[in-house]
Design an enzyme around this catalytic site. Sequence first.
Site, PDB file in Angstrom:
ATOM      1  CG  HIS A  29     -45.799 -38.176  47.841  1.00  0.00           C
ATOM      2  ND1 HIS A  29     -46.455 -38.654  48.957  1.00  0.00           N
ATOM      3  CD2 HIS A  29     -44.578 -37.801  48.263  1.00  0.00           C
ATOM      4  CE1 HIS A  29     -45.661 -38.545  50.011  1.00  0.00           C
ATOM      5  NE2 HIS A  29     -44.518 -38.028  49.612  1.00  0.00           N
ATOM      6  CE  LYS A  31     -60.876 -40.708  50.509  1.00  0.00           C
ATOM      7  NZ  LYS A  31     -59.724 -41.577  50.562  1.00  0.00           N
ATOM      8  NE  ARG A  32     -57.867 -30.405  48.654  1.00  0.00           N
ATOM      9  CZ  ARG A  32     -57.011 -29.421  48.414  1.00  0.00           C
ATOM     10  NH1 ARG A  32     -56.023 -29.196  49.244  1.00  0.00           N
ATOM     11  NH2 ARG A  32     -57.144 -28.656  47.352  1.00  0.00           N
ATOM     12  CE  LYS A  69     -57.558 -37.601  47.300  1.00  0.00           C
ATOM     13  NZ  LYS A  69     -56.980 -38.606  48.223  1.00  0.00           N
ATOM     14  CB  THR A  73     -52.430 -41.456  55.222  1.00  0.00           C
ATOM     15  OG1 THR A  73     -52.865 -40.162  54.802  1.00  0.00           O
ATOM     16  CG2 THR A  73     -51.028 -41.720  54.720  1.00  0.00           C
ATOM     17  CE  LYS A  77     -54.715 -39.487  58.581  1.00  0.00           C
ATOM     18  NZ  LYS A  77     -55.113 -38.257  57.843  1.00  0.00           N
TER      19      LYS A  77
HETATM   20  C1  LIG Z   1     -55.166 -38.036  56.528  1.00  0.00           C
HETATM   21  C2  LIG Z   1     -55.636 -36.770  55.966  1.00  0.00           C
HETATM   22  C3  LIG Z   1     -55.710 -36.598  54.585  1.00  0.00           C
HETATM   23  C4  LIG Z   1     -55.367 -37.697  53.604  1.00  0.00           C
HETATM   24  O1  LIG Z   1     -56.556 -38.401  53.291  1.00  0.00           O
HETATM   25  P1  LIG Z   1     -56.612 -39.451  52.089  1.00  0.00           P
HETATM   26  O2  LIG Z   1     -57.978 -40.018  52.197  1.00  0.00           O
HETATM   27  O3  LIG Z   1     -55.542 -40.457  52.340  1.00  0.00           O
HETATM   28  O4  LIG Z   1     -56.409 -38.670  50.842  1.00  0.00           O
HETATM   29  C5  LIG Z   1     -56.160 -35.401  54.097  1.00  0.00           C
HETATM   30  N1  LIG Z   1     -56.533 -34.400  54.936  1.00  0.00           N
HETATM   31  C6  LIG Z   1     -56.485 -34.541  56.265  1.00  0.00           C
HETATM   32  C7  LIG Z   1     -56.931 -33.410  57.133  1.00  0.00           C
HETATM   33  C8  LIG Z   1     -56.044 -35.720  56.836  1.00  0.00           C
HETATM   34  O5  LIG Z   1     -55.983 -35.842  58.160  1.00  0.00           O
END
Ligand SMILES: *Cc1c(COP(=O)(O)O)cnc(C)c1O
Length: 891
Positions: A429, A622-623, A628, A733, A737
């Site tokens: 990952h 995101k985190r 990032k 991911t 979305k």
């Molecule tokens: C999809 C998702 C992530 C992943 O987000 P990235 O922008 O791809 O790092 C992290 N936290 C939650 C709650 C998510 O639904």
Amino acid sequence: MSQNTGYFSSSIPLNTAKATTTPGVHEADVPLTRPTSLKRVLSGPALKTMLAGGAHSQPKTPSKDDSEFRDYSHSEISRDVATIKNSVVMHLTATFLRTPASIDSAHAYLASAFSVRDRLLQRWNLTNEYHDKIGAKRVYYMSLEFLIGRTFDNALLALGLRQEYSKVLGDVGFCLEDIIDEERDAALGNGGLGRLAACYVDSMACSNYPGWGYGLRYKYGMFQQQILNGYQVEAPDCWLDSPNPWEFPRPDVTYPVKFYGHLVRDPHSEHRFKWESNVVYDAMAFDVPVPGYGTTNVGNIRLWSCKTNTLFDLNKFNSGDYQGATGGQVAAQILTDVLYPNDNTNDGKELRLRQEYLFCSATMQDILARFRKTNRPLSELPDLAAIQLNDTHPTLGVPELMRILIDDEGLSWDEAWDITTRTFAFTNHTILPEAMEKWPVPMLDKILPRHMGIIYDINLFFLQKVEKQFPGDRELLNKISIIEESNPQQVRMAFLACVGSHKVNGVAAIHSDIIKQTIFKDFVRIQGEDKFINKTNGVSPRRWMNECNPDMSDLITEVVGDRSWVNDLTKVKQLEGKLEDVNFRERWWAAKQKNKERLAEYILTTTGIKVSAHALFDIQVKRIHEYKRQLMNIFSVIYRYHLLKQMSPEQREQEVPRVVIFAGKAASGYWVAKQVIKLINSVAEVVNSDEEIGDVLKVVFIPDYSVTAAEVIIPASDISQHISTAGTEASGTSNMKFVLNGGIILGTVDGANIEIGEEIGEEQIFFFGCLAHEVEDFRHYLRFNQPKPDSALQTAFDMIQRNTFGDAQLFQPLIDAIMRGGDVYLLSVDFPSYIEAHKAVEEAYRNHDEWVTKSILSVARMAKFSSDRSIQEYAEEVWNIEPQPVLNCGL
Ligand SMILES: *Cc1c(COP(=O)(O)O)cnc(C)c1O
């Protein structure tokens, strides 16, 4: 949307008067006995088989005869409103001891959830009994994280009973949406990796693949994030304080897991040892049913909890030492108490290692117990079980399986190794150095002496093979050794996972290429190109479209003709035919607008900030991590603020109003990430209270990002940012979305952004920044040369340093990381093109028609990013499993 912090937060019996006068729930109308439909279930023919010992003593020879299951499916609990009402009332009274006068929304939720669970468990049994009976091969997805989120709404949609429950709850005086809000997230994960695991088990269930997730049942999930004075403050997430309808305890499925101890060599065998220890914990299973949408199949996540009673010291208790008697219990509980709140970091804590082993040992024992019931020889394990390692965290499964096969089952090393490597496959990952799992040899040796020995042997045989293949290449042996020759020595878990698996995959095309050129470069040479493959991530259209974006989903359903696209996303292609339909375009945009209003409302209740739903919603959630680059985002916001302040009011009028939205948790020990949160909040405070600026710019940090928050935030985006330094975000991911919900990406040429661009067309995505192959050169240059920030970035630095956003000292380390720390994430390199990209976004947004076209086209072309596609690829190319639908029972 209102935020309920706990079950009893709204325990006012607001509906008392209504409830007692609603005919549907008056006690006289409600038989307080078990509904008759349950009796029918209990007479199902398959249950008879089960009662006769059928479930666990299946015919030795697999049979494809499923007529029995056809009968069984007919005995499913009736789906009519009256039956549902009976069942909800039964749970209210019998499970939760409520009277019509004491029903609050918390218990209305619990009773409804338990009644849904009854249905899921029935299907769960049916699915697993069927898969056992036909001898289906299963995949076991091993993940230390499952970021499931809520289940109630998801299950209602999957079962096709949302309207019925809405009616039943309405009759009792509740609104379904409010009841849904009573549920707490199961936050047994950090971020993308854990959410991916949740989407994957969802896809397995929906596509009828026999597969289970395996994980840990953490007593405390992901911490709750509060923002105090602009800083992140962590509060424990006691998600199990209230009853959890979505798990089924299995005290009968419990395995002992050993730690420490010593080894006794078997005098008859070179490789066999007896491992003796009196430190033994019990891992007990909890099963979490995974609803399959539009199918009878229900998947499963089996979570292990450290059970305590065997550690209760009766001697101590009897001699009056109550404290001492429970000492072991406390130690045992701690093992599955906490989810490590780290994302893309590895802190090497001993407790974490013990968690990982508890998980791996219980899982391997369980898989083998299931296999033994088939009475087939162990050499056929790979024909019945595929095990996928979600990153290196479950890698101890490899030496654990070897240990069981050799020490307990008496197989030879070669036989055991052949079985093991044909069973395991590994998903990498990340290649961030700080995330690479390594364990000190002395620590492993102390806690798991047998496994350390097995790892040494795995390494020895591997290196011997390589030495034969490339004689005399000492440097090569050093580079690929599973044991790193540092002081102390370290076990490189990624290498162990790679050597122990028959397939290794990255999670997006670029990432799979990068790992072949970097960490696994030599392994490709040694083990062959074919072992290293790509499986681009995907997300579940059930949760990330149908559930979170009902209006847009209804529109798609109208175009497709039915809701089948939810399980076959290729059908969204048909949206392209609607591109010229003015009425459709207007309704498409109305759906987006409604989602923006829903988010504006959510922002108001969670932060108190009032934003205009007519502004451009620019979202990065995101985190929080340096790679990032939320920092780059907030620097650009500061620069924008500066530009706006320079303008006349008339000029500002001409600007596109914008709401910049952040959310995300920082690891509790990650100081830099936490300062970034503080900076965002400090900028927000100044900008939002600047009357000159008004609605032209608002900055929002939404606290406590979670799956449920994401389900409100994501459908409301105009633009979302995925701006990692090229080559650092393996896939991402949330990018998928957002686009699946008609949002446009502003992003770097990284991770799955690239494939999204390829699918939807480059006009639909705003790319900027340096490319992955250029990163090393820039980093090298910046190690020896001061960065040269462009005037925009310099302006942002200057404003911070002039205390515009409070004490500049607080943020100086963030600037120093760029100006003196080598700017590892290349903010100074990418900033000019980032600002240019923002301008391009703004220009495009002004042309509303074009924007709507981009939005529709994007969704229409996103079929690839359904996790159903990912799972199908894994099933066919890695796991060698086939869909095994339990026959449709009239959905
Ligand atoms: C999809 C998702 C992530 C992943 O987000 P990235 O922008 O791809 O790092 C992290 N936290 C939650 C709650 C998510 O639904």
